[in-house]
Design a protein around this motif. Structure first.
Motif, PDB file in Angstrom:
ATOM      1  N   PHE A 224      29.849  -1.617  -3.922  1.00 59.33           N
ATOM      2  CA  PHE A 224      30.061  -1.688  -2.481  1.00 59.33           C
ATOM      3  C   PHE A 224      30.959  -2.854  -2.080  1.00 59.33           C
ATOM      4  N   CYS A 225      31.616  -3.491  -3.090  1.00 60.79           N
ATOM      5  CA  CYS A 225      32.408  -4.679  -2.768  1.00 60.79           C
ATOM      6  C   CYS A 225      33.572  -4.348  -1.832  1.00 60.79           C
TER       7      CYS A 225
ATOM      8  N   GLU B 132      34.481  -2.048  12.403  1.00 63.03           N
ATOM      9  CA  GLU B 132      33.322  -2.811  11.927  1.00 63.03           C
ATOM     10  C   GLU B 132      32.016  -2.145  12.336  1.00 63.03           C
ATOM     11  N   VAL B 133      31.925  -1.744  13.604  1.00 62.36           N
ATOM     12  CA  VAL B 133      30.695  -1.116  14.123  1.00 62.36           C
ATOM     13  C   VAL B 133      30.398   0.192  13.401  1.00 62.36           C
ATOM     14  N   LEU B 134      31.432   1.000  13.126  1.00 65.16           N
ATOM     15  CA  LEU B 134      31.245   2.290  12.465  1.00 65.16           C
ATOM     16  C   LEU B 134      30.815   2.141  11.004  1.00 65.16           C
ATOM     17  N   LEU B 135      31.242   1.074  10.355  1.00 64.21           N
ATOM     18  CA  LEU B 135      30.946   0.919   8.922  1.00 64.21           C
ATOM     19  C   LEU B 135      29.658   0.137   8.646  1.00 64.21           C
ATOM     20  N   LYS B 136      29.185  -0.650   9.592  1.00 62.60           N
ATOM     21  CA  LYS B 136      28.014  -1.494   9.338  1.00 62.60           C
ATOM     22  C   LYS B 136      26.768  -0.713   8.922  1.00 62.60           C
TER      23      LYS B 136
ATOM     24  N   HIS C   1      26.543   1.734   7.035  1.00 62.96           N
ATOM     25  CA  HIS C   1      26.660   2.050   5.613  1.00 62.96           C
ATOM     26  C   HIS C   1      26.371   0.819   4.748  1.00 62.96           C
ATOM     27  N   ILE C   2      26.697  -0.358   5.259  1.00 58.99           N
ATOM     28  CA  ILE C   2      26.343  -1.591   4.555  1.00 58.99           C
ATOM     29  C   ILE C   2      24.825  -1.714   4.487  1.00 58.99           C
ATOM     30  N   GLU C   3      24.167  -1.447   5.604  1.00 59.83           N
ATOM     31  CA  GLU C   3      22.713  -1.582   5.671  1.00 59.83           C
ATOM     32  C   GLU C   3      22.002  -0.534   4.821  1.00 59.83           C
ATOM     33  N   SER C   4      22.559   0.682   4.777  1.00 61.02           N
ATOM     34  CA  SER C   4      21.904   1.761   4.013  1.00 61.02           C
ATOM     35  C   SER C   4      22.390   1.844   2.573  1.00 61.02           C
TER      36      SER C   4
END
Length: 553
Positions: free
Chosen positions: A42-43, A75-79, A81-84
Motif C-alpha cells: 500500500f506504499c 485525498e478524501v476519496l482515497l482515505k 481505502h487507507i483505513e480499510s
C-alpha cells in the motif's frame, strides 16, 4: 498586504507554479501504478494520499484555489481505502480529477490584492527607539511630575492641552499610549471625537472622581484603564511596562513543515506580524533547533514523509525542558476523531489548512502569549518580572554554548543598587520595592530582545549581552547608570534618587558559567570598593591584579 509582503507572496506563487508540473506528474504516475495492480503493498496508495494532501494545503494557501480543491477531493476519496487497507479499483471521480489536473493547474491563481485578510501590526515600529506617549491635560502643572518620571525612564512624552492639539499630533504620528488627565469629562468627550476606539492606541484616563458614573463614562469612551487621582506614578509606569511587553513582544515560532514553499509563506506572514521564525523541514533537525531557537510555540504539520507530527511531538515531550512548549498542528486533516487522537500525544491545538493569514497570526500570538505568561509565573521573579536566579544560569550556559559555536563575544553584567539597606531603613520596604522595580524597568526597556535581564537576588541584577564585547557593554551599562541616577523616586511628597554599581566580564576571556559570573562579581566588588556609582570591567580587574603582584614582588 504591504508592498514588501506582496512581492514576497508573488515570489512564492512563482516558485510553487514552477513545481506544479512535477507534483501533478507524480500524482498521475502513482495513480497509474495503483490501477495496474503491480504491487500488493500500500506504499503507493499512502504516498498518493500524502501528495494530494500536500498539494491541497500548499496550493490553497498560495492562491491556487481550484488546484487545492482538486487535491483535497483526491485525498478524501482515497482515505477510506487507507483505513480499510484495500487497493481501489477504477474510480470515475478520481480518474476525472487526475485526468484534468494539468488543466486545473493552468488556472490563474488569486492575486495578493484579492485576499481579504487584514494586516496584523504592532504599535511599536522597529525604527522607533523610544516609546511615544501623548499626555493631554487642561492644566499642565497637574501632570508635570508624571511627565518628568516618564522622561527619566526614557519615554518620549508630548504634553498637549486640547483635543485640537491632539488631533494635529495624531495626524503626524501615532503614540503607543494616550493619557488624559481630567478635571471634568468635557475634555474626554472632545478627545473621543478625534481619537478612534479602534485605532489600537490605548486610552488611559486619570480622574479626580471615581464614582460609578465617572468610571462608566470612561468605559463608554473606550478607556483601556482608569486611575483615580492622585496617582502613584509607579502604577502608571507599571501599566506602560505591561503595554510595552504586550505590544513589543516578539514571539518565537518554530515552523516544522516538509513543504519548504508553504513553510516560507507561514514564516513571512508571522514575521509581518512582528514574530521571529525558524523553519525545520527535516524532523531530524528538530531537537537541535529547539535547543538553539527556544521557541514560544511549535507550529507543525501533521503529515510528513519521515515521521508524523504525532511522532515528532512525542519525541519533543521526551525532554523535560520541552514539556511546556505549545505544539500546534497545522494540517488539512478535517476528521475530528483523527484530530482528537493527534492531540492526545502532547499537542495543544489543531489548526486546519487552508488558513488565512489573519487567523494564523491571531491563533499563534494568542497561544504564544499564554505560554509566555505561564513561563513567567514559573521562571521569573514575581516583583520585577525578570528572569530568576536559577533560570539565569541556564540562559547563560545556553548563550555561552552558542558563542563557542559562532566564535562571538558575550558580556555578563552584575548590577547592584548602592546603599539599598539605607533606602529600606529610611523609607520602608514598599519604597525599596519601587526602586528595585525601577532598575528592572530600565533593564527591560533599554536592551535588545536578544539580551537577558534577571534579578540575581535582593537588590542585585544580572544581564547577558550576546555579541557584545567589553567596551560596548561598558558604554551601555554606563548609560543605564547615568539615567538611573537621575530618576526620582517618591515617598509621599518627598522624592529621592539612588545609584548603581556594576561589574562586567566577557567571553571568551572567561569561558565557563562559573568563571564569568565570578569575574563579573569581582568587578562589581571593585566598583563598590572604589566609591560606588561606577562600572568596572574585567580589564580593570586584571590591571588591579597585575598591580598587586608587582607590589608584592
Amino acid at each position: 498586504m504591504r508592498p514588501s509582503q506582496v512581492k514576497k507572496f508573488q515570489e512564492q506563487q512563482a516558485k510553487f507554479a514552477s513545481s506544479v508540473a512535477k507534483r501533478t506528474e507524480r500524482i498521475k504516475t502513482l495513480w497509474n501504478k495503483i490501477q495496474s495492480q503491480t504491487s500488493s503493498e500500500f506504499c503507493e496508495l499512502e504516498e498518493l494520499v500524502m501528495e494530494a494532501h500536500k498539494l491541497a494545503g500548499t496550493a490553497t494557501t498560495l492562491g491556487f484555489v481550484d488546484l487545492g480543491e482538486c487535491g483535497r477531493e483526491i485525498e478524501v476519496l482515497l482515505k477510506p481505502h487507507i483505513e480499510s487497507q484495500t487497493l481501489p479499483a477504477a474510480i470515475d471521480d478520481i480518474d476525472r480529477l487526475i485526468a484534468g489536473i494539468d488543466d486545473i493547474a493552468k488556472i490563474e491563481p488569486k492575486r495578493p490584492d484579492d485576499f481579504t485578510f487584514g494586516e496584523v501590526t504592532l504599535l511599536h515600529e522597529k525604527d522607533r527607539t523610544k516609546q511615544l506617549v501623548y499626555v493631554v491635560a487642561e492644566n499642565p502643572d497637574d501632570v508635570s511630575e508624571m511627565v518628568k518620571q516618564l522622561q527619566y525612564i526614557d519615554y518620549e512624552v508630548i504634553l498637549l492641552e486640547t483635543a485640537t492639539q491632539l488631533k494635529d499630533a495624531l495626524y503626524n504620528k501615532a503614540p503607543s499610549v494616550l493619557i488624559v488627565d481630567l478635571n471634568d469629562f468635557q475634555l474626554l468627550d472632545d478627545i473621543t471625537r478625534v481619537w478612534r476606539k479602534n485605532s489600537g492606541i490605548p486610552l488611559v484616563v486619570l480622574s479626580k472622581t471615581e464614582c460609578w458614573e465617572s468610571r462608566l463614562h470612561a468605559a463608554k469612551a473606550g478607556a483601556y484603564t482608569f486611575f483615580h487621582k492622585p496617582v502613584e506614578y509607579d502604577d502608571i509606569l507599571g501599566l506602560l511596562d505591561s503595554l510595552w511587553e504586550t505590544n513589543n513582544a516578539q514571539y518565537r515560532v518554530l515552523i516544522v513543515e516538509d513543504d519548504r514553499t508553504l513553510a516560507e509563506h507561514y514564516s513571512i506572514v508571522l514575521q509581518g506580524a512582528g514574530m521571529k521564525t525558524s523553519i525545520v523541514d527535516n524532523p531530524h533537525q528538530l531537537l537541535d533547533e529547539l535547543g538553539e531557537f527556544h521557541p514560544d510555540l511549535v507550529l507543525m504539520d501533521l503529515y510528513m514523509p519521515e515521521c508524523s507530527g504525532v511522532e515528532a511531538a512525542s519525541v519533543i515531550r521526551q525532554h523535560a525542558s520541552n514539556t511546556n512548549v505549545p505544539i500546534v498542528y497545522l494540517s488539512g486533516e478535517t476528521d475530528l476523531k483523527l484530530q482528537m487522537k493527534a492531540l492526545q500525544v502532547g499537542a495543544d491545538d489543531f489548526l486546519t489548512k487552508p488558513i488565512n493569514d489573519l487567523h494564523l497570526t491571531q491563533a499563534v500570538s494568542i497561544r504564544a502569549r499564554r505560554f509566555r505568561a505561564l513561563s513567567a509565573m514559573m521562571d521569573r521573579d514575581s516583583l520585577t518580572g525578570l528572569l530568576n536566579h536559577s533560570n539565569l544560569k541556564m540562559a547563560l550556559e545556553r548563550e555561552l554554548s552558542r558563542a563557542r559555536r559562532h566564535k562571538s563575544p558575550v558580556s555578563f553584567v552584575m548590577i547592584d543598587i548602592d546603599y539599598f539597606k539605607s533606602i529600606n531603613d529610611k523609607y520602608g520596604h514598599p519604597v525599596g520595592d519601587k526602586v528595585i522595580k525601577g532598575v528592572a524597568r530600565l533593564l527591560n526597556y533599554r536592551f535588545r530582545k536578544t539580551d537577558t535581564s534577571a534579578r540575581y537576588g535582593g537588590e542585585e541584577f544580572a544581564l547577558i549581552l550576546p555579541d557584545t564585547p567589553a567596551d560596548i557593554a561598558l558604554r551601555l551599562i554606563d548609560e543605564i547608570r547615568i539615567t538611573f541616577a537621575k530618576t526620582p523616586f517618591s515617598n509621599g511628597p518627598e522624592t529621592f534618587t539612588a545609584t548603581l554599581s556594576a561589574g562586567i566580564a566577557t567571553f571568551p576571556e572567561f569561558d565557563s558559567t562559573e568563571s564569568i559570573i565570578e569575574a563579573a562579581d569581582s568587578s562589581l566588588y571593585l566598583a563598590k570598593e572604589r566609591g560606588r556609582n561606577r562600572v568596572i570591567t574585567h580589564v580593570e580587574l586584571g590591571e588591579r591584579h597585575d598591580s598587586q603582584e608587582k607590589n608584592t614582588a
